[in-house]
Design a protein around this motif. Structure first.
Motif, mmCIF file in Angstrom:
data_model
loop_
_atom_site.group_PDB
_atom_site.id
_atom_site.type_symbol
_atom_site.label_atom_id
_atom_site.label_comp_id
_atom_site.label_asym_id
_atom_site.label_seq_id
_atom_site.Cartn_x
_atom_site.Cartn_y
_atom_site.Cartn_z
ATOM 1 N N SER A 19 0.794 -1.230 0.000
ATOM 2 C CA SER A 19 0.000 0.000 0.000
ATOM 3 C C SER A 19 0.827 1.282 0.000
ATOM 4 O O SER A 19 0.287 2.366 -0.180
ATOM 5 C CB SER A 19 -0.943 0.013 1.211
ATOM 6 O OG SER A 19 -0.207 0.164 2.421
ATOM 7 N N ILE A 20 2.138 1.161 0.236
ATOM 8 C CA ILE A 20 2.974 2.367 0.301
ATOM 9 C C ILE A 20 3.071 2.983 -1.092
ATOM 10 O O ILE A 20 3.443 2.310 -2.057
ATOM 11 C CB ILE A 20 4.373 2.031 0.836
ATOM 12 C CG1 ILE A 20 4.287 1.550 2.284
ATOM 13 C CG2 ILE A 20 5.302 3.236 0.747
ATOM 14 C CD1 ILE A 20 5.577 0.986 2.814
ATOM 15 N N GLY A 21 2.765 4.259 -1.181
ATOM 16 C CA GLY A 21 2.791 4.930 -2.474
ATOM 17 C C GLY A 21 4.166 5.446 -2.828
ATOM 18 O O GLY A 21 5.002 5.696 -1.947
ATOM 19 N N PRO A 22 4.446 5.642 -4.110
ATOM 20 C CA PRO A 22 5.752 6.179 -4.525
ATOM 21 C C PRO A 22 6.033 7.557 -3.950
ATOM 22 O O PRO A 22 7.196 7.896 -3.697
ATOM 23 C CB PRO A 22 5.648 6.215 -6.055
ATOM 24 C CG PRO A 22 4.187 6.143 -6.366
ATOM 25 C CD PRO A 22 3.569 5.359 -5.266
ATOM 26 N N ASP A 23 4.982 8.340 -3.717
ATOM 27 C CA ASP A 23 5.203 9.671 -3.139
ATOM 28 C C ASP A 23 5.791 9.583 -1.739
ATOM 29 O O ASP A 23 6.640 10.400 -1.361
ATOM 30 C CB ASP A 23 3.880 10.449 -3.091
ATOM 31 C CG ASP A 23 3.395 10.855 -4.478
ATOM 32 O OD1 ASP A 23 4.186 10.731 -5.432
ATOM 33 O OD2 ASP A 23 2.230 11.260 -4.605
#
Length: 344
Positions: free
Chosen positions: A331-335
């Protein structure tokens, strides 16, 4: 910027939807629900093992401990790595449920066949006075983020089979290892010589469910008894089944693992570019890296969440290199990753 653990991430929306769907009406209890029949067939298909016995429990500790208890006797010993999860993080649960002791095979993150052979050979040397040889337990992904290759698994299993010992695979991060190796579940388990696998889901987008898969069906009834006696047989079992059914549908489990590993690769590449050093080469979704205390402070004060590894944030030397563990989930986003790297 939450890199503390893949246990900390959210449940995937498809899993939540499946649980809501399963909440309609009535279903038989204790694993007799209709969904469990579907799950059992799907897992057998995934592992290419039509005769496998498949069970669900809510925690990885239960999966590992009950499986090892089924494979061992109280007068035996279980062979494992010094940093195996069953040794480091399960509060002696495997010993509690099995009555057996753990023998730590000398070495680092991974067991190697020579050290395993020597450790096995050293037991059963004192007759009735010493522990008898018992199962070999392999953690895949390891607790330091490494992945055993198929050749390494086969070599360890061959040593175990030389002494007629069963092999347990702790697969809490099974999917992450599988996509890293780009192999089939069968190749990473029974085709390599594994007798039982803890097929994890909680760390990969589920609320809380792990499958225990016995490729030797003769152990099935004993496991059922141990699961009940150990208070790990859910009455409203359909909510375990629903999670696993969603996990397997349309290969969601593989998609989530690929995303976790890709997130980890993005973070690792960025850390390298920033001059961080690595305690272990990242191979799945965990990183053990080292960089100055001043950078750790900056990241923590900015809201990043992760664990320092054998070190304290507070200290006099701002330039001292401190080790840390960073874990990526699906779930960790690239941002978030890029912000962490920008701060570093």
């Amino acid at each position: 910027m939450h890199f503390a653990s893949d246990n900390s991430g959210p449940v995937h929306p498809q899993v939540m939807a499946k649980m809501t769907e399963a909440n309609q009406g009535y279903q038989m209890a204790y694993g007799a629900d209709v969904l469990m029949n579907e799950v059992r067939d799907r897992i057998r298909g995934v592992f290419e093992a039509p005769g496998a016995a498949v069970y669900l429990v809510a925690t990885g500790t239960a999966a590992n401990s009950l499986a090892l208890a089924t494979l061992s006797q109280p007068w035996e010993t279980v062979f494992c790595s010094p940093v195996a999860h069953i040794h480091e993080d399960e509060c002696n649960a495997p010993e509690f449920y099995s009555g057996a002791k753990l023998t730590l095979v000398p070495g680092g993150d991974k067991m190697n066949p020579t050290a395993l052979w020597s450790s096995i050979l050293a037991e059963e040397t004192r007759g009735v006075h010493g522990p008898q040889r018992g199962p070999v337990s392999i953690t895949q992904v390891t607790e330091r983020g490494s992945v055993y290759s198929l050749e390494e698994l086969q070599a360890l299993c061959a040593v175990a089979k030389e002494y007629d010992l069963p092999v347990h695979l702790d697969g809490a991060r099974f999917a992450n290892a599988l996509v890293a190796l780009n192999c089939s579940p069968a190749e990473m388990t029974w085709k390599a010589g594994v007798d039982v696998v803890s097929f994890g889901g909680t760390k990969n987008g589920l609320m809380g469910v792990e499958a225990v898969v016995f490729f030797d069906e003769s152990k099935a009834w004993e496991f059922e008894l141990r699961r009940k006696r150990g208070a790990h047989l859910f009455s409203k079992h359909r909510f375990l089944s629903a999670q696993m059914a969603a996990y397997l549908q349309d290969d969601l489990w593989l998609k989530l693992a690929r995303q976790s590993n890709a997130n980890c690769a993005r973070l690792a590449d960025g850390l390298r570019a920033k001059g961080a050093s690595f305690l272990h080469e990242p191979q799945a979704n965990m990183i053990f890296a080292s960089f100055p205390r001043s950078k750790h402070k900056l990241l923590h004060y900015a809201g990043a969440t992760y664990h320092l590894w054998g070190a304290e944030l507070v200290g006099a030397d701002e330039n001292e290199a401190l080790a840390c563990r960073l874990v990526c989930d699906w779930s960790i986003g690239p941002d978030e990753i890029d912000r962490f790297l920008d701060l570093l």
